[in-house]
Design a protein around this motif. Structure first.
Motif, PDB file in Angstrom:
ATOM      1  N   THR A 177       6.866   1.444  -2.856  1.00 57.52           N
ATOM      2  CA  THR A 177       5.686   0.827  -3.470  1.00 57.52           C
ATOM      3  C   THR A 177       6.031   0.400  -4.885  1.00 57.52           C
ATOM      4  OG1 THR A 177       4.920   3.029  -4.120  1.00 57.52           O
ATOM      5  CG2 THR A 177       4.040   2.115  -2.092  1.00 57.52           C
ATOM      6  N   ASP A 228      -4.479   0.455   6.180  1.00 58.37           N
ATOM      7  CA  ASP A 228      -3.568  -0.273   5.300  1.00 58.37           C
ATOM      8  C   ASP A 228      -2.694  -1.225   6.114  1.00 58.37           C
ATOM      9  OD1 ASP A 228      -4.548   1.065   3.124  1.00 58.37           O
ATOM     10  OD2 ASP A 228      -2.920   2.534   3.055  1.00 58.37           O
ATOM     11  N   PRO A 278       0.828  -1.218   0.000  1.00 56.73           N
ATOM     12  CA  PRO A 278       0.000   0.000   0.000  1.00 56.73           C
ATOM     13  C   PRO A 278       0.863   1.270   0.000  1.00 56.73           C
ATOM     14  CG  PRO A 278      -0.854  -1.604   1.573  1.00 56.73           C
ATOM     15  CD  PRO A 278       0.475  -2.124   1.099  1.00 56.73           C
TER      16      PRO A 278
END
Length: 437
Positions: free
Chosen positions: A436, A312, A198
């Motif tokens: 990410t 998350d 996330p």
């Protein structure tokens, strides 16, 4: 039927080592018949016998090349001289110290390393360099014999010169190895894109530790240094990927106290390595680590929630070391299915698995795992052991891409095992910056 008496000494010792190894596995299945403490003592004696059987093969070779060959080539007056007698005594003491290093695991493990442990394990390191030097020299001699014009009649002076060359090589490697091991670990920062992570975890900082090996030659002082260096990095999360210890809690309780001072925001997590099982005290280690605010992941996972206070999360899982199966350690063994039960293929999964072989096995079963963190290889720790470590492990050191979206990172270890040397490798504290991906 082949008589054992007709086999070479080396073959007989190898068979004895195999028998001891087999008895180690069998003894782990006798928990219903003997007290655990009895089995602990039995296993540790078996381990020492196994190690010394293997080392004795090399010791015989060293004696042949450093004593017997000189005695054969030198004049009768030389073979009986005081100098030669002193040399035989020196070689005997050196080999005895190298063999005794393993026995310090039984009697000399405490908060700080004992002087005898440091000396004996240093001799074990020298033993490895010496054998390697003698083997290379022997190989060169055989190659020389294949060249007609390169054949030279053996003489005592030539044998002495060759031995001196090997001794210089051994001493040089020992000095450099000891110096390197005394240096603080290298703090290495690695940016790793984690698939399906996330966005709120972008730039999350994780510190990876492994292969600390608290025991005969690593104690509280070195661990304090590591903890101080880790805290200065102010990590979000800390993971210890196996081989924290080489002995039992009762011997190392005080040595582990610095771990209590670790201050990550999202917790400290631990998985077992093969040496943690060699201690035959893993149940007590799990209990003790929890008192130090370290969470063991025993074929299980935890959800790491984002520090930005949203919902998350990613899955942090850990599996037992694969050698627990071979040792038949009750209730232990790599169980990936159990560890990832609840981690779907849509989740970012970070797996802690001590051995690179376990990492490879895990990705064969679950290619959706985003990142696996391992140790175990020590990047060989000292040359020439690096050669074996490189070929025996699917991943040796550093970052590897496996398939389209999976990554494996193998740390060379935070301190060292037993031999207080590093040659051709560097101890490492790894700061991983999650990206990410």
């Amino acid at each position: 039927m082949l008589s054992l008496g007709r086999l070479s000494w080396e073959v007989r010792v190898s068979l004895a080592a195999a028998a001891v190894l087999g008895s180690m596995a069998i003894s782990r299945s006798l928990g219903d018949y003997f007290a655990q403490q009895t089995l602990v003592k039995l296993f540790r004696v078996q381990f020492l016998l196994f190690a010394n059987c293997l080392v004795s093969i090399g010791s015989r070779y060293i004696w042949k090349r450093t004593v017997s060959s000189l005695q054969t080539s030198c004049p009768l007056s030389c073979s009986g001289s005081r100098c030669f007698t002193a040399w035989k005594v020196t070689v005997s003491i050196f080999l005895l110290l190298a063999h005794s290093s393993f026995f310090t695991l039984l009697t000399l493990v405490s908060e700080e390393p004992h002087v005898f442990s440091m000396v004996s394990y240093t001799c074990l390191g020298m033993y490895i360099f010496l054998i390697f030097g003698l083997l290379v020299l022997g190989l060169l001699e055989h190659c020389q014999k294949l060249v007609p014009f390169g054949r030279v009649a053996p003489s005592h002076s030539r044998n002495v010169v060759k031995l001196l060359l090997v001794l210089v090589f051994t001493i040089a490697c020992t000095v450099v190895g000891l110096h390197n091991a005394r240096q603080p670990p290298l703090v290495k920062q690695v940016e790793i894109p984690v698939h399906k992570l996330p966005q709120s975890f972008h730039n999350l900082r994780m510190v990876l530790l492994a292969d600390i090996h608290l025991g005969p030659t690593v104690g509280r002082t070195k661990l304090e240094m590591v903890v101080k260096m880790v805290n200065e990095l102010n990590p979000d999360i800390i993971v210890i990927v196996g081989d924290l210890t080489d002995s039992q809690v009762v011997n190392l309780r005080k040595a582990t106290e610095p771990l209590r001072l670790l201050t990550p925001k999202l917790g400290t997590y631990f998985v077992t390595g093969n040496h943690d099982y060699y201690s035959v005290d893993i149940t007590n280690w799990f209990k003790h680590l929890q008192t130090l605010k370290i969470r063991p992941l025993h074929n299980e996972h935890v959800k790491i929630y984002s520090p930005s206070e949203n919902k998350d999360w990613f899955c942090l899982a850990g599996v037992d070391d694969i050698e627990a199966e071979m040792l038949r350690y009750p209730g232990h063994g790599m169980d990936l299915k159990k560890a990832l039960d609840g981690c779907s293929t849509n989740d970012a999964v970070v797996l802690l698995a001590h051995q690179p072989k376990a990492a490879k096995r895990a990705l064969q079963s679950r290619p959706d795992i985003s990142l696996i963190l391992s140790g175990h290889t020590h990047a060989g720790q000292i040359f020439p052991l690096a050669i074996a470590a490189y070929f025996l492990n699917p991943y040796f050191e550093g970052l590897y891409k496996v398939g389209e979206n999976s990554l494996v990172y193998v740390t060379p270890g935070t301190i060292y095992y037993g031999i207080p040397m590093r040659l051709g490798s560097r101890a490492e504290i790894t700061e991983i910056i999650f990206k990410t991906g």
